[in-house]
Design an enzyme around this catalytic site. Structure first.
Site, PDB file in Angstrom:
ATOM      1  CG  ASP A 137     -12.635   2.888  24.413  1.00 27.32           C
ATOM      2  OD1 ASP A 137     -13.643   2.189  24.183  1.00 27.32           O
ATOM      3  OD2 ASP A 137     -11.522   2.606  23.955  1.00 27.32           O
ATOM      4  CG  ASP A 155     -15.264  -0.522  21.712  1.00 32.81           C
ATOM      5  OD1 ASP A 155     -15.173   0.260  22.668  1.00 32.81           O
ATOM      6  OD2 ASP A 155     -14.374  -0.653  20.860  1.00 32.81           O
TER       7      ASP A 155
END
Length: 544
Positions: free
Chosen positions: A371, A83
């Site tokens: 993201d 992530d």
């Protein structure tokens, strides 16, 4: 070709002549749910050695990019979400308690890791303001002395799941996590130990594990899933390459069924509210001399592809076309002199209508977080309404999103996004269309909360760009992606990127060809570099 010889890898590692990139290749798997995704797949993961690179493998589903790590002297295998929107690594303890996440509170949205802060904002900003400049980090030897006395507690830096159903139209929202009520929170098992199905770590069986003399690790996400545990450090192996004494947390209680490998900015580490940062994976790779700069490049590949990559310390010039253009990250808080999130300015969003006219749907330059922890993208209400109108969409309360004509899934039209006023990325509208049913398609762009100071681009937009994240200089470099299996990898020196041109081109059909490569001089190291290619299998879940 798969590398089976540990001895050969050791010899190559010992003979490192220069800083080497560290690459994560990710394999993409898809299914109706996470339960029908076996570790076995019809596609074979590639483990390939290249001079000057270290490869890790990722896999894409709804969109979860999962890396396989081996932790400690016992080499316990753990699969974790990779992530860019968060910054901490945490894994499951072998004897952890799986709990159900509360599901009564549904007035917050899951945006993906790194977003949706619930902690008192003023208090958090003051604690971050009191930090020294990012160069002040707690080094590993200080951690060994347990000199830091902190309570690692952070509420609301994001969510593992980004599924959102807007039930009252633009301006109001509620959330739905796919496993809430059945498996608990973001995949929790509601009491059984199926939350260790992606692996766990037994600290007692590792001779190299050291526990920090600190308070508990604790993190809670916007979908109310959480993890509580301890901080420590141990050797972490990715394929056949070991990162020594990497700091991470071990959860002994969680409502999630998978750990997280956060590779974002140190300012987003959970320890920042207690006055310090530490070396997460990108920083540790640089500190250990594996790469020369805390920098990585992201290639997500096409929406239906089976592979993509994150390349640490290097750029693959074959994966983009035109020039890489650098944009400075934005300061997250005016009181803090450096960015906390990977947030960049977007100056224009042009949408081509069915009549061929183009409309800018962005009223002013806006900060956008990039993201990979989010499948979908989130924009402010006025921007979303303009986008829906340009695509002749109709907002559906029953669906909770804009319903659009399914013909858009085959459209050649694009949404043109201008970053920093000088770089435009063309995003196919077809990548933003989701098949909700046989006859219904929805727009995979949702409304961002009005209380947020930024919009968020998830994987359905990011896959159209080749993106280089420079965590040292707080910069992001972007170019139009070129979808290809070819490679032209070069190591980035400590001085960073100068103007670089890609060797890939994209035809009208979306296939890729290769032309002669023009690379810039300066910090790009063009001589042969002896390094390791680290291949790491990462599974990605597409939940429908």
């Amino acid at each position: 070709m798969r590398l089976n010889s540990v001895a050969l890898l050791s010899l190559v590692a010992t003979a490192l002549a220069a800083k080497a990139p560290f690459k994560i290749d990710f394999e993409v798997r898809r299914g109706e749910s996470k339960d029908d995704l076996s570790p076995e797949d019809d596609s074979n993961p590639r483990f390939v050695k290249r001079d000057g690179s270290l490869d890790m493998t990722l896999t894409n589903k709804q969109t979860f990019y999962m890396a396989t790590l081996k932790i400690g002297s016992n080499e316990d295998e753990n699969r974790v979400l990779v992530d860019t929107g968060s910054s901490d690594l945490w894994v499951m303890s072998h004897d952890l308690k799986c709990v159900s996440a509360p599901n009564s509170k549904r007035n917050e949205r899951s945006f993906g890791h790194g977003t949706g802060v619930k902690l008192n904002e003023r208090e958090l900003m003051q604690k971050r303001k009191n930090l020294y400049q990012p160069s002040r980090t707690i080094e590993t030897d200080e951690e060994k002395e347990a000199s830091e006395k902190i309570h690692n507690k952070l509420f609301g830096f994001g969510s593992i799941y980004s599924t959102v159903y807007i039930t009252e139209g633009p301006g109001a929202y509620s959330t739905f996590s796919p496993f809430v009520g059945t498996e608990g929170g973001s995949g929790g098992s509601g009491g059984s130990n199926t939350c260790t199905s992606y692996g766990s770590f037994n600290t007692e069986n590792s001779d190299t594990f050291k526990k920090n003399n600190t308070n508990d690790f604790e993190i809670q996400y916007a979908d109310d899933t959480s993890a509580i545990g301890i901080w420590g450090y141990d050797d972490v192996t990715i394929s056949n390459v070991t990162v020594k004494d990497l700091s991470f947390a071990i959860a002994n209680e969680t409502s999630s069924d998978v750990g997280v490998l956060g590779i974002g900015l140190p300012g987003l580490e959970v320890t920042t509210q207690y006055g310090y940062t530490y070396q997460n994976l990108p920083l540790k790779l640089k500190a250990d001399g594996i790469i020369a700069k805390s920098l990585y490049s992201l290639y997500l590949n096409t929406a239906d592809a089976k592979a993509g990559s994150i390349l640490f310390g290097a750029i693959d010039h074959a994966k983009y076309q035109g020039d890489l253009v650098t944009v400075k990250m934005m300061r997250t808080y005016s009181q803090i002199s450096y960015p906390v999130r990977i947030q960049v300015p977007v100056s224009k969003i042009d949408v081509e209508s069915s009549s061929g006219s183009t409309t800018n749907i962005l009223s002013s330059t806006t900060g956008v977080v990039l993201d990979t922890g989010s499948t979908l993208s989130y924009v402010f209400s006025d921007t979303l309404q303009s986008l829906g109108k340009a695509l002749n969409g109709q907002y559906s309360n029953s669906v909770g999103a804009y319903v659009v004509n399914c013909n858009l899934a085959d459209s050649s039209r694009t949404v043109d996004i201008e970053f920093g006023g000088n770089k435009t990325i063309k995003v196919p509208i077809s990548d933003l269309v989701l098949q909700a049913s046989k006859s219904t398609c929805i727009l995979g762009v949702m409304q961002q909360s009005s209380s947020s100071s930024y919009m968020l681009f998830g994987d359905n937009i990011l896959r159209s760009a080749y993106i280089v994240y420079d965590l040292d200089d707080y910069e992001v470099s972007l170019a139009q992606v070129s979808y290809t299996n070819k490679e032209s990898i070069e190591v980035i020196g400590a001085s960073g990127i100068t103007n670089s041109s890609g060797s890939g081109t994209t035809s009208s059909s979306g296939t890729s060809t290769s032309t002669s490569t023009r690379h810039s001089a300066g910090s790009i190291i063009s001589k042969p570099v002896y390094g390791l290619l680290l291949s790491l299998l990462i599974s990605c879940y597409v939940l429908v």
